[in-house]
Design a protein around this motif. Structure first.
Motif, PDB file in Angstrom:
ATOM      1  N   VAL A 130       0.843  -1.197   0.000  1.00 51.79           N
ATOM      2  CA  VAL A 130       0.000   0.000   0.000  1.00 51.79           C
ATOM      3  C   VAL A 130       0.875   1.243   0.000  1.00 51.79           C
ATOM      4  O   VAL A 130       2.044   1.203   0.384  1.00 51.79           O
ATOM      5  CB  VAL A 130      -0.953   0.025   1.218  1.00 51.79           C
ATOM      6  N   ASP A 131       0.277   2.340  -0.418  1.00 53.87           N
ATOM      7  CA  ASP A 131       0.963   3.629  -0.428  1.00 53.87           C
ATOM      8  C   ASP A 131       0.006   4.672   0.123  1.00 53.87           C
ATOM      9  O   ASP A 131      -1.218   4.586  -0.071  1.00 53.87           O
ATOM     10  CB  ASP A 131       1.381   3.992  -1.855  1.00 53.87           C
ATOM     11  N   LYS A 132       0.555   5.689   0.800  1.00 48.87           N
ATOM     12  CA  LYS A 132      -0.302   6.751   1.356  1.00 48.87           C
ATOM     13  C   LYS A 132      -1.108   7.384   0.243  1.00 48.87           C
ATOM     14  O   LYS A 132      -0.576   7.731  -0.812  1.00 48.87           O
ATOM     15  CB  LYS A 132       0.551   7.812   2.049  1.00 48.87           C
ATOM     16  N   TYR A 133      -2.385   7.528   0.473  1.00 47.42           N
ATOM     17  CA  TYR A 133      -3.277   8.017  -0.576  1.00 47.42           C
ATOM     18  C   TYR A 133      -2.897   9.430  -1.021  1.00 47.42           C
ATOM     19  O   TYR A 133      -2.625  10.310  -0.208  1.00 47.42           O
ATOM     20  CB  TYR A 133      -4.736   8.010  -0.092  1.00 47.42           C
ATOM     21  N   CYS A 141      -8.957   1.385  -1.676  1.00 43.79           N
ATOM     22  CA  CYS A 141      -8.096   1.879  -0.611  1.00 43.79           C
ATOM     23  C   CYS A 141      -8.283   1.007   0.625  1.00 43.79           C
ATOM     24  O   CYS A 141      -9.195   0.173   0.690  1.00 43.79           O
ATOM     25  CB  CYS A 141      -8.433   3.336  -0.267  1.00 43.79           C
ATOM     26  N   LYS A 143      -7.874   1.133   5.179  1.00 40.37           N
ATOM     27  CA  LYS A 143      -7.597   1.868   6.406  1.00 40.37           C
ATOM     28  C   LYS A 143      -6.814   0.936   7.316  1.00 40.37           C
ATOM     29  O   LYS A 143      -7.153  -0.244   7.448  1.00 40.37           O
ATOM     30  CB  LYS A 143      -8.897   2.314   7.071  1.00 40.37           C
ATOM     31  N   ASP A 148       0.293  -2.428  11.356  1.00 40.70           N
ATOM     32  CA  ASP A 148      -0.037  -2.596   9.929  1.00 40.70           C
ATOM     33  C   ASP A 148      -1.239  -3.496   9.693  1.00 40.70           C
ATOM     34  O   ASP A 148      -1.393  -4.102   8.632  1.00 40.70           O
ATOM     35  CB  ASP A 148       1.165  -3.145   9.150  1.00 40.70           C
ATOM     36  N   TYR A 167      -6.543   7.071   4.564  1.00 43.07           N
ATOM     37  CA  TYR A 167      -6.546   6.072   3.496  1.00 43.07           C
ATOM     38  C   TYR A 167      -5.142   5.743   2.996  1.00 43.07           C
ATOM     39  O   TYR A 167      -4.266   6.624   2.919  1.00 43.07           O
ATOM     40  CB  TYR A 167      -7.367   6.562   2.311  1.00 43.07           C
ATOM     41  N   TYR A 168      -4.967   4.476   2.635  1.00 41.13           N
ATOM     42  CA  TYR A 168      -3.804   4.014   1.888  1.00 41.13           C
ATOM     43  C   TYR A 168      -4.318   3.336   0.626  1.00 41.13           C
ATOM     44  O   TYR A 168      -5.301   2.603   0.659  1.00 41.13           O
ATOM     45  CB  TYR A 168      -2.971   3.030   2.708  1.00 41.13           C
ATOM     46  N   LYS A 169      -3.654   3.582  -0.482  1.00 41.08           N
ATOM     47  CA  LYS A 169      -4.075   2.986  -1.752  1.00 41.08           C
ATOM     48  C   LYS A 169      -3.379   1.642  -1.941  1.00 41.08           C
ATOM     49  O   LYS A 169      -2.169   1.526  -1.738  1.00 41.08           O
ATOM     50  CB  LYS A 169      -3.711   3.917  -2.914  1.00 41.08           C
ATOM     51  N   THR A 170      -4.156   0.638  -2.338  1.00 43.28           N
ATOM     52  CA  THR A 170      -3.538  -0.647  -2.675  1.00 43.28           C
ATOM     53  C   THR A 170      -2.782  -0.497  -3.992  1.00 43.28           C
ATOM     54  O   THR A 170      -3.279   0.079  -4.952  1.00 43.28           O
ATOM     55  CB  THR A 170      -4.607  -1.739  -2.813  1.00 43.28           C
ATOM     56  N   ARG A 221       3.744  -0.834   3.839  1.00 46.92           N
ATOM     57  CA  ARG A 221       3.682   0.548   3.376  1.00 46.92           C
ATOM     58  C   ARG A 221       4.918   0.899   2.564  1.00 46.92           C
ATOM     59  O   ARG A 221       6.047   0.633   2.985  1.00 46.92           O
ATOM     60  CB  ARG A 221       3.571   1.507   4.560  1.00 46.92           C
TER      61      ARG A 221
END
Length: 507
Positions: A130-133, A141, A143, A148, A167-170, A221
């Motif tokens: 995942v990466d920070k949105y 996305c 949460k 983790d 949010y984190y984006k997959t 992350r």
């Protein structure tokens, strides 16, 4: 460890680029996405790579065979790719999922080598990368909780802008242990597919699994590693620029975009004009309170905006033309001038870009800091056959500044020489002088040859606002005939300050 690549999709949003190719055969900087991905996987000495093909599958297989990949490759054909989504493609490879630990990738992802390094080197058995949105991201996305833990998957239809900080984006790259696949993923995949059909997404299965009390999947992350998902032509354009190896060419292409840099998270734009004291909290609160009205109601027309600007600058509305951007107004102004035009260089290039090169007379100071005075300008242009002069004050990028008293001498000289004088004072509010603007009724009345250009955005710039609101003041319109060429230009008929029923900049 093995890898599974989902590559059955048609990639319709890439238009003619995928008319006769599957999406992963589209080239980024001359290399197909599948070529890049397979060579990245090659260095990990995987037991095999399983590729689920579909659209133009035979052509893709033929292309891959020419790449010289040494890792054994197994192909699985999704014959109903046009009626299914990736949940079905992955279900075709479910027996392989159960055999050994798996890297799961979608074929339309481009990423740095360090992305896989990060995932594989992590000792935890099952991970979702995942990466920070960021606001350019689209799709599923998550949460995250402590350690983790993935608290929930958030599909696009449930996305809440108020929650974006959480949010984190997959990234659509996963690591599944064989045990996780056997005990959790494959059983739930089969049940989900049986209940809801084949036109679903494999992430939905993970969403269901995260509702359980005990599951081993965690989030991994990213920490600045570069990746991009390519769904359409704009994505391809951005990815090509991000992953360009030639730094000089990259800078050149970036500079030619003239903005829109928010899609490039690592880019620092040193030309970005931001007023750190604006907007004040009261203005932000008022915009928020009125946002629905501003968004849905038709905005004010040119006449209303001219009255509001006139009130701010304490001049007559007939002396003002308000525009939504510099380029359109500068173009109209410059294309309606006649004769040779004097330009000081280096300077803001929009004016001379809008005028025939053969009619431009250039003055370039010979000193190291490109400074000049009114005397320098008069001495140079005094014996030249010119009808117009453009002066940026303060100048950009040199920062040269002529104070108001000296500038009045230049205005008087131009008046005697019957030279149309265009003075752009967009940066004048940053000058170390009081009462510096030429937008003054007495000055305008006395100098019909003078046009003053004022870009409000330089002094009142919104930071990261959806639309940068720019007001350009052209002074010299006391008579109706002076405005005639603007009224004949259709671009200027509908000058609107978008989303604003009043000019908030003037609150």
């Amino acid at each position: 460890m093995q890898a599974i690549i989902l590559a059955a999709g048609m990639g319709k949003r890439l238009k003619e680029l995928t008319h006769d190719n599957t999406k992963c055969m589209v080239k980024v900087n001359g290399v197909t996405m599948i070529d890049r991905m397979l060579h990245q996987l090659e260095k990990y000495q995987l037991s095999r790579i399983i590729i689920v093909v579909g659209f133009k599958g035979e052509k893709l297989i033929g292309h891959i065979k020419e790449l010289g990949i040494k890792t054994p490759i197994v192909y699985i054909n999704n014959s109903i790719f046009d009626r299914t989504n990736n949940i079905y493609s992955l279900s075709l490879a479910k027996e392989y999922l159960k055999k050994e630990d798996t890297l799961l990738l979608e074929s339309d992802i481009i990423f740095e080598d360090s992305v896989l390094d990060l995932l594989i080197s992590d000792p935890r058995p099952s991970l979702a990368l995942v990466d920070k949105y960021e606001n350019w991201m689209d799709g599923t996305c998550v949460k995250l909780g402590k350690d983790d833990e993935i608290e929930t998957f958030v599909p696009g239809k449930e996305f809440q802008f108020a929650e974006i900080e959480n949010y984190y984006k997959t990234v659509n790259i996963y690591k599944f242990s064989s045990n996780f696949s056997k005990t959790h993923y494959v059983p739930f995949l089969e049940a989900y597919q049986k209940a809801l059909g084949e036109n679903e997404y494999y992430e939905q299965v993970l969403r269901v699994i995260t509702m359980l009390d005990d599951y081993e999947l965690k989030a991994k992350r990213l920490t600045g590693q570069l990746w991009y998902e390519i769904d359409d032509e704009r994505d391809l354009d951005i990815a090509s620029l991000l992953f360009m190896n030639d730094g000089d060419k990259q800078v050149k292409l970036l500079s030619e975009r003239y903005g829109g840099y928010w899609r490039y998270s690592r880019l620092i734009d040193f030309c970005y004009l931001v007023n750190p004291y604006f907007p004040p909290k009261k203005l932000v609160d008022e915009i928020k309170a009125s946002f629905e009205t501003l968004l849905t109601q038709y905005p004010s027309g040119l006449n209303v905006n001219s009255f509001l600007a006139a009130k701010k600058f304490d001049i007559h509305p007939d002396n003002i033309l308000v525009g939504n951007g510099a380029a359109e107004l500068i173009k109209v102004l410059m294309t309606n001038l006649e004769g040779n035009t004097g330009i000081i260089r280096p300077t803001f290039e929009e004016y001379n870009h809008r005028y025939p090169n053969e009619k431009i007379v250039i003055y370039s100071p010979s000193n190291e800091d490109f400074s000049y005075t009114v005397s320098d300008l008069i001495n140079y242009f005094g014996n030249k056959e010119i009808r117009n002069i453009v002066l940026i004050n303060p100048d950009n990028p040199s920062g040269n500044y002529i104070n108001k008293k000296e500038l009045q001498k230049f205005i008087d000289w131009a008046k005697k020489k019957k030279i149309t004088l265009i003075i752009d004072e967009s940066f004048v509010d940053f000058a170390n002088e009081q009462n510096v603007s030429l937008i003054c009724q007495d000055i305008l009345n006395a100098n019909k040859h003078l046009f003053v250009v004022k870009s409000i955005s330089k002094s009142y710039r919104f930071h990261n606002f959806l639309l940068t609101l720019q007001i350009y003041i052209y002074c010299n319109y006391g008579q109706q005939t002076d405005l005639q060429f603007y009224q004949n230009d259709h671009i200027l008929i509908h000058h609107l300050l978008l989303l604003f029923q009043k000019i908030y900049l003037f609150v």
